[in-house]
Design a protein around this motif. Structure first.
Motif, PDB file in Angstrom:
ATOM      1  N   GLY A   1      -5.044  43.186  48.038  1.00 54.96           N
ATOM      2  CA  GLY A   1      -4.299  43.628  47.109  1.00 54.96           C
ATOM      3  C   GLY A   1      -2.877  43.106  46.898  1.00 54.96           C
ATOM      4  N   GLU A   2      -2.807  41.958  47.722  1.00 51.32           N
ATOM      5  CA  GLU A   2      -1.429  41.153  48.116  1.00 51.32           C
ATOM      6  C   GLU A   2      -1.572  40.108  47.042  1.00 51.32           C
ATOM      7  N   THR A   3      -0.736  39.674  46.246  1.00 53.06           N
ATOM      8  CA  THR A   3      -0.646  38.329  45.362  1.00 53.06           C
ATOM      9  C   THR A   3      -0.151  37.166  45.852  1.00 53.06           C
ATOM     10  N   ASN A   4      -0.737  36.301  46.174  1.00 58.27           N
ATOM     11  CA  ASN A   4      -0.028  35.005  46.810  1.00 58.27           C
ATOM     12  C   ASN A   4      -0.127  33.788  45.952  1.00 58.27           C
TER      13      ASN A   4
ATOM     14  N   GLY B   1      -0.228  26.271  42.684  1.00 57.84           N
ATOM     15  CA  GLY B   1       0.908  26.934  42.110  1.00 57.84           C
ATOM     16  C   GLY B   1       0.382  28.257  41.416  1.00 57.84           C
ATOM     17  N   GLY B   2      -1.054  28.274  41.329  1.00 60.23           N
ATOM     18  CA  GLY B   2      -1.514  29.514  40.337  1.00 60.23           C
ATOM     19  C   GLY B   2      -1.442  30.745  41.634  1.00 60.23           C
ATOM     20  N   ALA B   3      -1.566  32.007  41.043  1.00 57.92           N
ATOM     21  CA  ALA B   3      -1.495  33.415  41.579  1.00 57.92           C
ATOM     22  C   ALA B   3      -3.003  33.571  41.896  1.00 57.92           C
ATOM     23  N   VAL B   4      -3.112  34.211  43.078  1.00 56.91           N
ATOM     24  CA  VAL B   4      -4.424  34.844  43.604  1.00 56.91           C
ATOM     25  C   VAL B   4      -4.170  36.096  44.332  1.00 56.91           C
ATOM     26  N   THR B   5      -5.010  37.011  43.723  1.00 58.32           N
ATOM     27  CA  THR B   5      -4.925  38.234  44.524  1.00 58.32           C
ATOM     28  C   THR B   5      -6.482  38.810  45.230  1.00 58.32           C
TER      29      THR B   5
END
Length: 69
Positions: free
Chosen positions: A9-12, A35-39
């Motif tokens: 559940g945490e976006t990194n 640089g992209g977001a991954v959850t």
């Protein structure tokens, strides 16, 4: 730290994608770019289901260990 260590559940933010050239290209085509977001949506026996670029992708533990966040 590798993506396998991320909390559910945490976006990194992806800092680096490692591995051989063809492995990096494969992951980048799935949306795993620096640089992209991954959850992380769920973890099952080390395998992950993640949200990346508005889509859900299932990746194995060995692939997830190559993605640094």
């Amino acid at each position: 730290m590798p993506l396998t260590m991320a909390s559910t559940g945490e976006t990194n933010v992806i800092k680096k994608v490692g591995g051989k050239e063809e492995t990096r290209r494969f992951l980048e085509n799935l949306g795993f770019v620096t640089g992209g977001a991954v959850t992380v949506v769920s973890k099952i026996n080390g395998n992950l289901i993640v949200n990346v670029r508005d889509s859900r992708v299932a990746i194995g533990k060995d692939m997830a260990n190559r993605i640094m966040i």
